[in-house]
Design a protein around this motif. Structure first.
Motif, PDB file in Angstrom:
ATOM      1  N   ARG A 143      -0.093  12.050  -6.930  1.00  0.00           N
ATOM      2  CA  ARG A 143      -0.916  10.898  -7.328  1.00  0.00           C
ATOM      3  C   ARG A 143      -2.316  11.047  -6.754  1.00  0.00           C
ATOM      4  N   ASP A 169      14.685   2.957 -11.277  1.00  0.00           N
ATOM      5  CA  ASP A 169      13.679   3.606 -10.441  1.00  0.00           C
ATOM      6  C   ASP A 169      13.560   2.847  -9.119  1.00  0.00           C
ATOM      7  N   ASP A 170      13.296   3.574  -8.047  1.00  0.00           N
ATOM      8  CA  ASP A 170      13.053   2.948  -6.737  1.00  0.00           C
ATOM      9  C   ASP A 170      14.193   2.039  -6.296  1.00  0.00           C
ATOM     10  N   THR A 192       9.245   8.986 -10.836  1.00  0.00           N
ATOM     11  CA  THR A 192       9.154   8.130 -12.021  1.00  0.00           C
ATOM     12  C   THR A 192       8.891   8.984 -13.260  1.00  0.00           C
TER      13      THR A 192
HETATM   14 MG    MG Z   1       7.796   5.918  -8.849  1.00  0.00          MG
END
Ligand code: MG
Ligand code: ADP
Length: 466
Positions: free
Chosen positions: A322, A223-224, A167
């Motif tokens: 993350r 995205d995704d 992202t």
């Molecule tokens: Mg993402």
């Protein structure tokens, strides 16, 4: 507000967005709603009573959970009306007021008429992205798209596990286009938003508006896209969108959590379309990259952990970025709340639960990964089916559980629904033999029969385990 508090609020908002979906988040918490930490309370300022009631009725649990994850304790949540906050044009307008609900930020001239509002700015930037051995190709290709959209790389698909920067790179491309090519029109949406918009447009009989919105752009970022798996009608529409943009020489950039060949339940024409794009993998960062990400992140948070703490975190939190950021964040939050300075000792305490999570994977996690990889159901591998995909997935599951846990053959048998432990023994032996012979395995996918070296298949699945 100090930068740590600002950062915490930013993370809480991100977590809420993740829990309720980007579209809903933008509608109820977009520009119109502000979060503030005051003492032990989380203050949510809303533009009117309607928004306040809606948030209180529908999203308090998600907000509380998000706050707990970020701060470590649950604050009191106060929702108050602050009329000074005006909803933005695409924010809270009821669906009746706008012809289609807002789907993601975009910028540029719309049907020839320049936009009046300021272009939306997305969170990630290419300059703040740390490149390293796992993501270098993805980063360089993203930069090439941003530098000269539609020139060298027309269609880009980034794939890789969760929290590895996909992202961030798509955002970076859109932000760079915003700044360097302001005359170009771009649109960024998630696969979920694209799907929802499509369903809404079909229901409202306004597919013409939907098409105008997604096809008349210079750069479309979705995205995704694995979210489109099993959604046949949306996949068809997406394929037409992709073709329409391609015919006009424009750019499509996509992300997915898997290589398109291994996303089960994507239509064959769509898989072929995706395979023709430039495909770049985003792999987990190595130690040096993790260390550099931490160093830069700490600098933006204006907290300065000593080098040995950065080393410690980078060494121990390795699964994805993350989690790496989360660890740093938790450390900074603990130091602030406990009025301590950031030391190695504090880092050990702060990360104890995270490190605990680095225990061996559960057998169910392995089963889930393998069944997803081969596109078979969990029930199927628990059955006695001799189908090629099923028996391969069953054998790989059993082999990997044996390899990555301390479970015995009978325990593995029970965990995977097979009473007889000789089934497990034979399955593990079959895979081990295949590896020793350097053999290949074949299984069905939506694009026909796949054949790959067994070693490579196992490595790909194990990569996700980590
Ligand atoms: Mg993402
Ligand atoms: P994905 O979309 O792959 O799940 P994200 O792009 O949301 O992952 O990344 C998760 C977090 O990690 C974000 O805050 C992002 O900015 C950060 N991040 C990931 N990779 C990098 C990198 N190489 N350099 C700097 N930040 C990164």
């Amino acid at each position: 507000m100090d930068s740590t508090a600002a950062e915490m609020l930013c993370q809480i908002r991100e977590q809420v967005a993740e829990k309720i979906g980007g579209n809903r988040f933008r509608t109820w918490f977009g520009e119109a709603t502000r979060f503030q930490l005051s003492g032990d309370a989380l203050d949510i300022a809303v533009p009117n009573a309607f928004v306040g009631n809606w948030i209180t009725t529908n999203y308090l649990t998600q907000i509380a959970d998000s706050a707990r994850q970020v701060i470590g304790s649950e604050p009191r949540i106060k929702v108050r009306i602050s009329p000074a906050i005006e909803p933005v044009a695409t924010g809270i307008a009821s669906p009746r007021n706008s012809e289609l609900p807002p789907a993601g930020p975009s910028h540029g001239a719309v049907n020839g008429a320049p936009r009046t509002e300021a272009p939306a700015r997305l969170r990630g930037d290419l300059v703040s992205f740390v490149a390293g051995p796992g993501n270098e190709l993805a980063y360089m290709t993203a930069c090439a798209v941003a530098r000269a959209p539609g020139k060298v790389v027309k269609h880009l698909l980034l794939h890789g596990g969760c929290g590895l920067g996909k992202t961030h790179l798509l955002h970076g491309i859109c932000n760079a286009i915003n700044e360097d090519h302001p005359h170009l029109e771009w649109r960024y949406v998630s696969g979920e938003e694209f799907t929802n918009e499509f369903i809404y447009a079909v229901k409202a009989g306004r597919i013409d508006l939907f098409r105008a919105k997604f096809r008349n752009v210079d750069v479309l970022a979705i995205d995704d896209i694995h979210f489109l798996a099993n959604k046949k009608a949306t996949q068809d529409e997406f394929l037409h969108t992709f073709n329409a943009i391609d015919v006009s020489g424009k750019t499509v950039v996509l992300s997915s959590d898997r290589h398109p060949r291994t996303i089960a339940a994507l239509s064959e024409p769509l898989v072929n379309r995706l395979l023709a794009a430039t495909i770049a993998v985003v792999d987990p960062p190595d130690y040096r990259t993790r260390r550099e990400i931490l160093r830069r992140r700490a600098a933006t948070m204006q907290c300065e952990p000593p080098p040995e703490v950065l080393d410690y975190v980078a060494r121990h939190v390795s699964r994805n970025v993350r989690e790496l950021e989360g660890a740093l964040f938790k450390l900074a939050a603990m130091a602030t709340l406990m009025r301590e300075s950031i030391t190695l000792e504090l880092a050990r305490r702060a990360l104890a639960d995270l490190l605990d999570a680095e225990r061996p994977p559960a057998s169910s996690e392995i089963e889930q990964l393998v069944t997803t990889f081969f596109g078979v159901g969990r029930e199927a591998i628990r059955s006695k089916s001799r189908d090629r995909n099923v028996s391969l997935a069953r054998a790989v599951t059993m082999y990997l559980i044996r390899k990555h846990t301390s479970m015995s053959f009978p325990e593995i048998g029970r965990a995977t629904g097979h009473k007889n432990h000789s089934t497990v023994l034979m399955a593990a032996r079959r895979i081990q033999d295949g590896l020793d012979r350097n053999g290949a395995v074949a299984w069905r996918t939506s694009t026909g029969l796949q054949e790959r070296p067994l070693k490579q298949v196992l490595e790909e699945i194990e990569q996700k385990l980590r």
